[in-house]
Motif scaffolding. Structure first.
Motif: not given
Length: 433
Positions: A256-258, A273, A275, A281, A373, A378, A394-396, A398
């Motif tokens: 995930f992308y933080r 930001s 990953r 990481y 997540f 996150c 916030h995480c999205s 990756s």
């Protein structure tokens, strides 16, 4: 050794269990019949291993290739199917020419004739120096009457009966001392003698023994030999792709992308930001070649995977995600082995159902890795590296997160395929009844 010690111990007796077939010449075999007894089990290849037998097998193979009247790739596809004796005879008629109908003007047959002539000339030149070898002493051949190892009949065999190599699924397994000991212990000679009404048992041909008309080929493990080989191969390929994807996810560091906002001394600023994966990481580095200078330094990913610093402590969601990833790998390995074995073995309904259940559990386990997540990394919490700094994170998804989703889809498709195979095998069994 027994032959060497015979003149010292005239009453010496030797029992040879499954001896090689290239030990004594004919004169020495005749001499050893008075004190050596050899035991041979059914199709055992070792007593049949002799140079002359190997040459005969080679010649028969080349001759058989010349008789094939269909393309070789079609022949390979046909011979993978397991059939009974009646179907085997019909299939041989469909793919093989009669010996007298073999074309003689092909390039292959001309090369075969040339090879035969060269071998014949060599054999003639070596005939004066070469000696044909046999199994020593008298020979007791143990014939498996039922074909399943439940009942053996012993009889006195001649050396000529072992002048060819028999190709069968048990040609290697029959050469084993432990089963041979049990076979000899369980033979009841009195019952055999009563059933034949005499003390000698002779067979014109061991392959003419009475068998069940509905007997089938007893092969068990032959690569890509099942009737549903094509479907099973596709299923096995999907499982292989799924476990490779799961492996990449488990060992990656871009799940995930933080993105985070850090509060320091009442001021809020955007945290760089990064990953993050299960066990590491992607660290940051300065984008400028001259290094990090000034407040407007631009950072970028280092494109390497680094372990978490000692100050980092995984929370419950992170540990759960790691555990589910590990379970996915374990169940995936079991599924991988079973799926590839399905291309070699005829799976029954229970086996397919078991595989489908394992694949469904693997699918669920793969989906549960997304619990990562919910980790503190996150959510609104404190910086795990600097506990005094409150953050809003916030995480999205990756790269590895997308791969995990693809792996979950592959596991589900494989589970659905195994369920369909179980249903298909069940219908086939019901129709046969």
């Amino acid at each position: 050794l027994a032959t060497m010690m015979r003149h010292i111990y005239p009453r010496l007796r030797c029992f040879a269990f499954e001896p090689p077939g290239c030990v004594y010449d004919e004169a020495l075999c005749n001499f050893s019949e008075s004190f050596i007894t050899s035991f041979v089990r059914h199709d055992d290849i070792v007593p049949r291993l002799a140079p002359a037998n190997a040459d005969a097998l080679r010649d028969e193979f080349f001759e058989l290739l010349a008789r094939v009247k269909i393309p070789k790739f079609k022949l390979f596809r046909d011979i993978r199917d397991i059939v009974n004796d009646d179907d085997l005879s019909r299939r041989n008629l469909a793919v093989l020419r009669a010996t007298e109908s073999t074309p003689r003007d092909t390039q292959y047959y001309q090369q075969l004739l040339k090879f035969r002539n060269e071998r014949t000339e060599k054999d003639i030149s070596n005939r004066s120096t070469s000696t044909k070898l046999y199994i020593p002493g008298k020979i007791i051949h143990l014939c498996d009457v039922n074909g399943d190892g439940s009942f053996y009949i012993p009889y006195w065999a001649t050396r000529c009966e072992f002048n060819e190599i028999i190709l069968s699924e048990r040609m290697i397994s029959d050469h084993s001392a432990s089963p041979l000991v049990d076979i000899l212990k369980n033979i009841r000679l009195d019952e055999l003698y009563d059933s034949t009404k005499n003390h000698s048992m002779k067979f014109q041909n061991q392959f003419e023994l009475i068998q069940d008309d509905n007997s089938h080929d007893q092969r068990r493990v032959v690569c890509f030999s099942t009737r549903q080989c094509g479907r099973n191969f596709v299923l096995s390929s999907i499982v292989t792709i799924a476990i490779l994807l799961s492996f990449l996810v488990n060992n990656g560091c871009e799940f995930f992308y933080r993105e985070a906002v850090v509060s320091r001394n009442g001021e809020k600023r955007n945290d760089p930001s990064i990953r993050i994966g299960f066990y590491g990481y992607e660290p940051l580095r300065c984008a400028a070649e001259g290094g990090c200078k000034g407040n407007n330094t631009v950072l970028e990913g280092a494109r390497v995977c680094a372990p978490f610093p000692p100050a980092f402590e995984a929370d419950g969601y992170m540990k759960a995600s790691r555990a589910f990833s590990f379970v996915t790998m374990c169940l995936g390995c079991v599924s991988l082995v079973m799926s590839w074995f399905s291309t070699c073995l005829e799976f029954k309904v229970k086996a397919w159902r078991g595989l489908s259940i394992i694949l469904l559990f693997t699918t669920a386990s793969q989906g549960l890795v997304f619990l990562i997540f919910r980790t503190d990394l996150c959510t609104t919490s404190r910086n795990p590296l600097e506990s005094t700094l409150p953050i809003s994170a916030h995480c999205s998804v990756s790269v590895d997160g997308v791969i995990a989703a693809c792996a979950g889809v592959c596991w589900f498709v494989a589970a659905a395929g195994a369920c369909l195979m179980a249903r298909k095998v069940g219908r086939t069994k019901a129709n046969s009844l």
